[in-house]
Design an enzyme around this catalytic site. Structure first.
Site, PDB file in Angstrom:
ATOM      1  N   ASP A  15     -17.411  17.160   0.777  1.00 39.05           N
ATOM      2  CA  ASP A  15     -17.308  18.620   0.893  1.00 39.05           C
ATOM      3  C   ASP A  15     -18.417  19.178   0.012  1.00 39.05           C
ATOM      4  O   ASP A  15     -18.378  18.993  -1.205  1.00 39.05           O
ATOM      5  CB  ASP A  15     -15.923  19.033   0.407  1.00 39.05           C
ATOM      6  CG  ASP A  15     -15.746  20.542   0.309  1.00 39.05           C
ATOM      7  OD1 ASP A  15     -16.747  21.281   0.451  1.00 39.05           O
ATOM      8  OD2 ASP A  15     -14.610  20.976   0.070  1.00 39.05           O
ATOM      9  N   TYR A 233      -7.079  13.170 -13.157  1.00 36.12           N
ATOM     10  CA  TYR A 233      -7.138  13.858 -11.877  1.00 36.12           C
ATOM     11  C   TYR A 233      -8.406  14.690 -11.709  1.00 36.12           C
ATOM     12  O   TYR A 233      -8.746  15.460 -12.586  1.00 36.12           O
ATOM     13  CB  TYR A 233      -5.907  14.786 -11.756  1.00 36.12           C
ATOM     14  CG  TYR A 233      -5.748  15.211 -10.360  1.00 36.12           C
ATOM     15  CD1 TYR A 233      -5.014  14.431  -9.471  1.00 36.12           C
ATOM     16  CD2 TYR A 233      -6.413  16.320  -9.885  1.00 36.12           C
ATOM     17  CE1 TYR A 233      -4.932  14.772  -8.158  1.00 36.12           C
ATOM     18  CE2 TYR A 233      -6.338  16.669  -8.575  1.00 36.12           C
ATOM     19  CZ  TYR A 233      -5.593  15.891  -7.712  1.00 36.12           C
ATOM     20  OH  TYR A 233      -5.536  16.245  -6.401  1.00 36.12           O
ATOM     21  N   LYS A 236      -8.239  16.265  -4.721  1.00 36.51           N
ATOM     22  CA  LYS A 236      -7.766  15.448  -3.617  1.00 36.51           C
ATOM     23  C   LYS A 236      -8.961  14.897  -2.848  1.00 36.51           C
ATOM     24  O   LYS A 236     -10.030  15.489  -2.833  1.00 36.51           O
ATOM     25  CB  LYS A 236      -6.893  16.287  -2.682  1.00 36.51           C
ATOM     26  CG  LYS A 236      -5.599  16.714  -3.328  1.00 36.51           C
ATOM     27  CD  LYS A 236      -4.676  15.546  -3.619  1.00 36.51           C
ATOM     28  CE  LYS A 236      -3.484  16.006  -4.425  1.00 36.51           C
ATOM     29  NZ  LYS A 236      -2.879  14.943  -5.235  1.00 36.51           N
ATOM     30  N   GLN A 246      -6.720  -2.510  20.017  1.00 35.86           N
ATOM     31  CA  GLN A 246      -6.559  -3.324  21.242  1.00 35.86           C
ATOM     32  C   GLN A 246      -6.839  -4.813  21.009  1.00 35.86           C
ATOM     33  O   GLN A 246      -7.393  -5.197  19.993  1.00 35.86           O
ATOM     34  CB  GLN A 246      -7.477  -2.815  22.392  1.00 35.86           C
ATOM     35  CG  GLN A 246      -7.323  -1.360  22.740  1.00 35.86           C
ATOM     36  CD  GLN A 246      -6.099  -0.986  23.539  1.00 35.86           C
ATOM     37  OE1 GLN A 246      -5.612   0.132  23.449  1.00 35.86           O
ATOM     38  NE2 GLN A 246      -5.568  -1.902  24.329  1.00 35.86           N
ATOM     39  N   SER A 247      -6.475  -5.612  21.993  1.00 35.44           N
ATOM     40  CA  SER A 247      -6.773  -7.057  22.037  1.00 35.44           C
ATOM     41  C   SER A 247      -6.375  -7.778  20.755  1.00 35.44           C
ATOM     42  O   SER A 247      -7.216  -8.312  20.035  1.00 35.44           O
ATOM     43  CB  SER A 247      -8.259  -7.289  22.321  1.00 35.44           C
ATOM     44  OG  SER A 247      -8.682  -6.536  23.405  1.00 35.44           O
TER      45      SER A 247
HETATM   46  P1  13P Z   1     -10.704  21.048  -0.488  1.00 36.94           P
HETATM   47  O1  13P Z   1     -10.258  19.800  -1.254  1.00 36.94           O
HETATM   48  O2  13P Z   1     -10.599  20.869   0.985  1.00 36.94           O
HETATM   49  O3  13P Z   1     -12.041  21.503  -0.949  1.00 36.94           O
HETATM   50  O4  13P Z   1      -9.640  22.198  -0.815  1.00 36.94           O
HETATM   51  C1  13P Z   1      -9.487  22.579  -2.121  1.00 36.94           C
HETATM   52  C2  13P Z   1      -8.431  23.602  -2.333  1.00 36.94           C
HETATM   53  O5  13P Z   1      -8.003  23.763  -3.448  1.00 36.94           O
HETATM   54  C3  13P Z   1      -7.920  24.370  -1.212  1.00 36.94           C
HETATM   55  O6  13P Z   1      -6.905  25.263  -1.603  1.00 36.94           O
HETATM   56  P1  13P Z   2      -4.449  -1.114  30.813  1.00 36.96           P
HETATM   57  O1  13P Z   2      -3.586  -1.999  31.679  1.00 36.96           O
HETATM   58  O2  13P Z   2      -4.637   0.294  31.344  1.00 36.96           O
HETATM   59  O3  13P Z   2      -5.708  -1.807  30.368  1.00 36.96           O
HETATM   60  O4  13P Z   2      -3.612  -0.869  29.423  1.00 36.96           O
HETATM   61  C1  13P Z   2      -3.267  -1.922  28.606  1.00 36.96           C
HETATM   62  C2  13P Z   2      -2.768  -1.468  27.304  1.00 36.96           C
HETATM   63  O5  13P Z   2      -2.727  -2.216  26.375  1.00 36.96           O
HETATM   64  C3  13P Z   2      -2.344  -0.068  27.116  1.00 36.96           C
HETATM   65  O6  13P Z   2      -1.884   0.122  25.828  1.00 36.96           O
HETATM   66 MG    MG Z   3     -13.586  22.550  -0.418  1.00 35.18          MG
HETATM   67 MG    MG Z   4     -11.600  19.491   2.155  1.00 30.91          MG
END
Ligand code: 13P
Ligand code: 13P
Ligand code: MG
Ligand code: MG
Length: 382
Positions: A15, A233, A236, A246-247
């Site tokens: 950010d 701290y 965030k 998949q697979s």
């Molecule tokens: P961000 O961590 O997204 O910058 O947000 C900070 C904040 O205090 C929003 O209220």
């Molecule tokens: P398909 O048969 O469309 O490939 O889908 C398989 C599958 O794992 C969906 O979660």
């Molecule tokens: Mg911010």
């Molecule tokens: Mg943010």
């Protein structure tokens, strides 16, 4: 350096300022990141890139063959964020340079403010990835949905019916208070894993691997700031996660399903409140109610010969990546309505817990100053 035949997918995010509070980076800031990454592409530092955002956080998705923690790739991302910061300062954006904590780059963005999630793997015949991006919350927000995805057979039927998923997964869990990590194995240790992860103030998932020999990494989450600040701290993280699907790994739909439950997560408004996280499209990720509620976006793309492969509009933008924006559709309206209901309920607590976080987690507090002022008036209870 030896270039690996394995591909590395990196998200590095920061950010560095936004329009009208902590809302949305200016488009010129996003474009300046693209310019720097285009230079990196020409120089061969990365194979491909995609620049997006969630709320006020700019996310750089990159592919390359340089492995995790590459100085070149991290340096390129740092340059992009510095360029965006310069513009943010010129335009007097709010909190310009917020996540640029250091002046000089020292080889890796870890500890410098930006967050990163990176995974390296040998490309399978098809490589579907989901990129999760969250705003106004912390890495442990992913613990509940990802433990459902990789451990809960009522979420991921594949754990029961796909022989390669049936062997289970390994979890790397970090303890952010003591700066420790441990690898644990599911399903055998599922209850022990949940015993740790349930404490979202202390534990978070860093990585998940398949226990099947041929598959490797399944998920990675950015936990940088937490590691950096263990015990102290500084805000965030607004974490990202990459989940490989998949697979032998959970199917795309199995990975998305838990986000239908808008759980309460920490980090809303001043980093100091609990709110229900709100699954939404990138375009709908501006925080609009009390700086939130906390948002989560899910973008789907393939990795194909070391590059991103999304969809494209053949008439208008051939060659432009267009991820599947999974939470854009009306299927998620019910979850959004529930998130709003729960978030409004939480707001009715005002400055009381559990509307606000516990004292050790508050990003802002006046408590020490208030206690200092009251020191002489505080008496023992008989
Ligand atoms: P961000 O961590 O997204 O910058 O947000 C900070 C904040 O205090 C929003 O209220
Ligand atoms: P398909 O048969 O469309 O490939 O889908 C398989 C599958 O794992 C969906 O979660
Ligand atoms: Mg911010
Ligand atoms: Mg943010």
């Amino acid at each position: 350096m030896i270039m690996s035949d394995r591909v590395t997918v990196s998200i590095i995010k920061a950010d560095v300022g936004s329009v009208c509070g902590h809302s949305r980076p200016h488009p010129k800031m996003m474009e300046s990141c693209r310019e720097v990454l285009r230079d990196g592409l020409r120089a061969g530092t990365v194979n491909d890139f995609y620049v997006t955002r969630v709320g006020d956080d700019i996310n750089l998705f990159m592919t390359h063959n340089r492995g995790e923690n590459s100085k070149d790739v991290h340096g390129l991302a740092w340059e992009a964020f510095k360029a965006a910061t310069k513009l943010a300062k010129e335009m007097k954006m709010y909190a310009a340079g917020q996540d640029i904590l250091k002046d000089a780059f020292s080889g890796n963005v870890r500890g410098m403010g930006p967050g990163s999630a990176e995974m390296e793997f040998k490309e399978r015949g098809a490589e579907p990835l989901i990129f999760f991006m969250a705003d106004k919350t912390e890495p442990s927000a992913y613990s509940m949905p990802l433990s459902r995805v990789f451990m809960d057979p009522y979420t991921t039927t594949g754990l029961v019916i796909d022989p390669r998923a049936h062997v289970g997964f390994k979890f790397e869990i970090v303890d952010v208070i003591d700066s420790k990590k441990i690898v644990m194995s599911a399903p055998e240790e599922s209850y022990d894993i949940l015993s740790l992860l349930g404490d979202t103030t202390r534990y978070a998932i860093k990585r998940i691997w398949s226990k099947h020999d041929d598959i490797g990494i399944g998920a990675v989450i950015s936990t940088d700031k937490l590691n950096l600040t263990a015990g102290k701290y500084v805000g965030k993280d607004d974490p990202v996660a990459i989940v490989r699907c998949q697979s032998g790994l959970p199917a795309v739909g199995e990975v998305l399903q838990p986000f239908m439950f808008p759980q309460l997560v920490a980090g809303w408004m001043r980093g100091s409140h609990y709110g229900a996280w709100f699954p939404c499209s990138v375009d709908n990720s501006d925080p609009t109610f009390f700086d939130g509620p906390p948002r989560v976006c899910a973008l789907g793309m393939m990795i194909s010969n070391g590059k991103f492969q999304g969809c494209e509009d053949p008439v208008h933008d051939v060659g432009v990546h267009r991820p599947i924006d999974f939470f854009a559709g009306s299927e998620w309206d019910g979850a959004r309505a529930k998130a709003m209901k729960a978030s409004i309920y939480m707001r009715q607590h005002g400055p009381f817990m559990p509307g606000i976080l516990g004292p050790e987690e508050m990003e802002y507090t006046t408590r020490p100053a208030v206690l200092c002022k009251l020191k002489d008036r505080m008496e023992n209870i008989d």
